[in-house]
Scaffold this motif. Structure first.
Motif, PDB file in Angstrom:
ATOM      1  N   GLU A   1       0.799  -1.235   0.148  1.00 42.44           N
ATOM      2  CA  GLU A   1       0.003  -0.345   0.107  1.00 42.44           C
ATOM      3  C   GLU A   1       0.847   1.303   0.142  1.00 42.44           C
ATOM      4  OE1 GLU A   1      -4.114   1.876   2.713  1.00 42.44           O
ATOM      5  OE2 GLU A   1      -3.277  -0.145   2.930  1.00 42.44           O
ATOM      6  N   GLU A   2       1.831   1.466   0.267  1.00 48.91           N
ATOM      7  CA  GLU A   2       2.781   2.724   0.626  1.00 48.91           C
ATOM      8  C   GLU A   2       3.860   1.997  -0.510  1.00 48.91           C
ATOM      9  OE1 GLU A   2       6.658   4.923   0.616  1.00 48.91           O
ATOM     10  OE2 GLU A   2       6.732   2.609   1.142  1.00 48.91           O
ATOM     11  N   LEU A   3       3.761   1.772  -0.895  1.00 50.59           N
ATOM     12  CA  LEU A   3       4.425   1.742  -2.232  1.00 50.59           C
ATOM     13  C   LEU A   3       3.499   2.185  -3.787  1.00 50.59           C
ATOM     14  CD1 LEU A   3       6.874  -1.380  -2.488  1.00 50.59           C
ATOM     15  CD2 LEU A   3       7.354   1.052  -2.541  1.00 50.59           C
ATOM     16  N   VAL A   4       2.781   1.971  -3.683  1.00 49.28           N
ATOM     17  CA  VAL A   4       1.425   1.800  -4.701  1.00 49.28           C
ATOM     18  C   VAL A   4       1.000   3.221  -4.511  1.00 49.28           C
ATOM     19  CG1 VAL A   4      -0.941   1.604  -5.602  1.00 49.28           C
ATOM     20  CG2 VAL A   4       0.812  -0.054  -5.298  1.00 49.28           C
TER      21      VAL A   4
ATOM     22  N   ARG B   1      13.620   6.525  -4.357  1.00 53.85           N
ATOM     23  CA  ARG B   1      12.251   6.625  -4.180  1.00 53.85           C
ATOM     24  C   ARG B   1      13.125   7.860  -4.455  1.00 53.85           C
ATOM     25  NH1 ARG B   1       8.810   5.480   0.312  1.00 53.85           N
ATOM     26  NH2 ARG B   1       9.356   3.707   0.263  1.00 53.85           N
ATOM     27  N   GLU B   2      13.815   8.862  -4.055  1.00 54.93           N
ATOM     28  CA  GLU B   2      14.107   9.934  -4.378  1.00 54.93           C
ATOM     29  C   GLU B   2      13.867  10.438  -5.870  1.00 54.93           C
ATOM     30  OE1 GLU B   2      13.935  13.677  -4.084  1.00 54.93           O
ATOM     31  OE2 GLU B   2      14.862  12.275  -2.015  1.00 54.93           O
TER      32      GLU B   2
ATOM     33  N   GLU C   1      10.782  13.243  -7.723  1.00 55.91           N
ATOM     34  CA  GLU C   1      11.590  13.704  -8.106  1.00 55.91           C
ATOM     35  C   GLU C   1      10.761  14.462  -9.545  1.00 55.91           C
ATOM     36  OE1 GLU C   1      15.310  15.531  -9.936  1.00 55.91           O
ATOM     37  OE2 GLU C   1      15.796  14.224  -8.673  1.00 55.91           O
ATOM     38  N   ILE C   2      10.120  12.827 -10.362  1.00 53.47           N
ATOM     39  CA  ILE C   2       9.740  12.540 -11.496  1.00 53.47           C
ATOM     40  C   ILE C   2       7.898  13.261 -10.777  1.00 53.47           C
ATOM     41  CG2 ILE C   2       7.728  10.746 -12.229  1.00 53.47           C
ATOM     42  CD1 ILE C   2      11.001   8.762 -11.755  1.00 53.47           C
TER      43      ILE C   2
END
Length: 547
Positions: A119-122, A412-413, A417-418
């Motif tokens: 859930e956190e990644l999505v 993650r960074e 940025e994207i």
């Protein structure tokens, strides 16, 4: 019948035809009767229309994640660890031991995915601008990452993490309101794992077989007692004519060039596993890592899967909302499924929607990319996205996931940025369609030609402020200047008054990221746009809204 000739002739010459690997002769299989609009033939499937949700989404993110990420030593680990002298073989021997004693099945056993938070990644990916999410359902390593009825012992609910990975990703995607896609690669385990049949030619263990031919009877007293490794490795067959190496497995990807041909039992098991996946998890999209469709042209299993998915979607939605992708397609096949280009992009506006798939690192997590900071930058990803969208395509981006289910802080960074650029400029991406031309500027003259599945990304010159990419939505034209013009002026030749591509008198030009109206001058040769003194965030690509 020669398989290459069969490819040229199409399915009518191959309906129900299967080439027996044992007899070297063809025999006729019964093709099941399908109830629905779509039948398992290319002629029937070419009636397909790509749904608008996919055409509008433009940008998806992918978790190409499974047990091969556990060693953190890169893609195709399950094959490379059995190639004596290779980087992955040396890594494996040092970390785990010799592959006669610790094989890929044992890598699966130590994979626990104990820091996985789908859930956190999505939500992170959605926040960065992804409009659909894809998870890997199985790779060439043949482990199903879901509660698999037809791979009942070698799936992630029974071994390794003992979790239903696809169920976790699906729940997270649905909660986030994103279409859910799965990638399926396992049709090739038959040949891909043939390195596991080998043995060292040198050293103390020369001639000692790797674990690829083990059977259930060999497991007494081991952690895998009661399991049959052949259900995973599928190596109870003769090898291909050519020696097993990277070049041969690629040349045999379409089951030609002397490839060992899968048995009908193998093909039908793959079919049943994939139908089970579709029926249990209802994916909106399936990505197949195959030439055309899985096992084509030696089996119609892939055609039957495609017909099933389209008919299922049609029954549920009244129109087909499902998407299926495949690689190296002929013109008829491009109508039947969506053309996927791996690590590359078309050099023209394609008449039909297509997708490129790429990753910021290695397909399976490779710690070397992290240690040596070799990831693609957000700038590179955004430039790829803009170029692909200008040519009627979508971008599917893999963010490699570590064995434990997390991504590292450098990844993650990049994702964040994207997201910065997408929040400022996404109206120039989502829901757009190609303009009369995709772009102008020096970069397009240096772009590399497609080879095999694609593989032409990064072969052109870097983008400059002379490079422009176009897209349109309703009556608005978007022209993205692919770098900040340091002299303060962007010159767009295709929008000169005498350009054959010019559409109407230009009334207004805005910088999409800030909404600021920009001064401009249009003469016979070009449109000159005068940029502000202050650069906005993420100014490595600058979308202009022109009306």
């Amino acid at each position: 019948m020669n398989r290459r000739n069969a490819l040229k002739l199409g399915v009518s010459a191959l309906a129900g035809l299967y080439l027996s690997p044992l007899l070297g002769q063809s025999r006729i299989l019964e093709t099941p009767v399908f109830k629905g609009t779509f039948e398992p033939t290319w002629d029937s499937l070419e009636k397909y229309q790509v749904p608008d949700w996919f055409r509008d989404a433009k940008f998806g993110m992918w978790a190409h994640w499974g047990p091969q990420c556990e060693p953190e030593a890169g893609d195709w680990y399950g094959r490379g660890m059995y190639e004596e002298g290779s980087r992955q073989y040396k890594f494996h021997v040092e970390k785990y031991g010799h592959p006669s004693k610790f094989g890929f099945k044992d890598v699966i056993n130590v994979w626990k995915a104990d820091n996985w938070n789908p859930e956190e990644l999505v939500n992170l990916y959605k926040d960065s601008g992804a409009k659909y999410f894809m998870a890997m359902a199985n790779h060439h390593d043949n482990l199903d990452l879901y509660d698999s009825k037809y791979q009942p012992h070698w799936n992630s609910t029974k071994v390794g993490p003992k979790k239903d990975i696809i169920a976790g990703w699906e729940k997270a995607a649905r909660k986030a309101g994103l279409p859910f896609a799965v990638s399926v690669h396992a049709a090739h385990a038959w040949n891909w794992f043939d390195t596991s049949q080998g043995s060292d030619k040198n050293g103390a263990l020369a001639g000692v077989p790797y674990d690829g031919k083990l059977t259930k009877a060999d497991g007494v007293g081991t952690w895998w007692e009661g399991l049959d490794p052949q259900e995973l490795y599928a190596q109870n067959h003769t090898l291909s004519v050519k020696p097993s190496n990277k070049s041969s497995v690629h040349s045999q990807w379409d089951w030609a060039d002397g490839a060992s041909i899968p048995s009908s039992a193998y093909s039908e098991k793959f079919h049943d596993r994939t139908i089970d996946l579709i029926d249990k998890y209802n994916p909106d999209m399936i990505y197949f890592d195959d030439t055309a469709l899985p096992l084509w042209p030696v089996s119609d299993a892939g055609l039957r899967i495609a017909a099933h998915m389209y008919n299922k979607s049609l029954q549920k939605n009244k129109t087909v909302q499902a998407v299926i992708t495949g690689k190296i397609l002929n013109e008829q096949q491009k109508k039947a499924i969506v053309w996927d280009i791996e690590k590359g992009q078309s050099n023209a506006i394609e008449p039909l929607p297509w997708q490129t798939d790429t990753c910021i690192g290695n397909w399976h997590y490779h710690r070397d990319y992290y240690t040596n900071k070799r990831y693609k930058s957000a700038k590179t990803v955004i430039h790829t996205l803009i170029d692909v969208v200008s040519k009627n395509g979508n971008l599917m981006l893999n963010i490699p996931v570590r064995g434990d289910g997390s991504i590292d802080e450098l990844e993650r960074e990049i994702v964040k940025e994207i997201g910065v650029w997408m929040k400022l400029n996404s109206k120039s991406i989502y829901g757009t369609r190609p303009w009369k031309i995709f772009g102008e500027g020096p970069q397009q003259g240096s772009a590399g030609a497609l080879t095999a599945q694609g593989f032409n990304e990064g072969k052109g010159k870097p983008y400059t402020s002379e490079d422009i990419r176009f897209a349109q939505k309703d009556k608005t034209l978007y022209a993205t200047v692919m770098a900040w013009p340091e002299n303060g002026t962007a010159i767009i030749k295709s929008l000169g008054k005498e350009s054959p591509h010019h559409f109407d008198k230009i009334k207004q030009v805005k910088l999409v990221s800030t909404g600021e109206k920009l001064k401009f001058k249009q003469d016979s040769q070009a449109l000159e746009v005068y940029f502000p003194n202050q650069k906005p965030e993420a100014s490595f690509a600058n979308a202009l809204e022109i009306i």
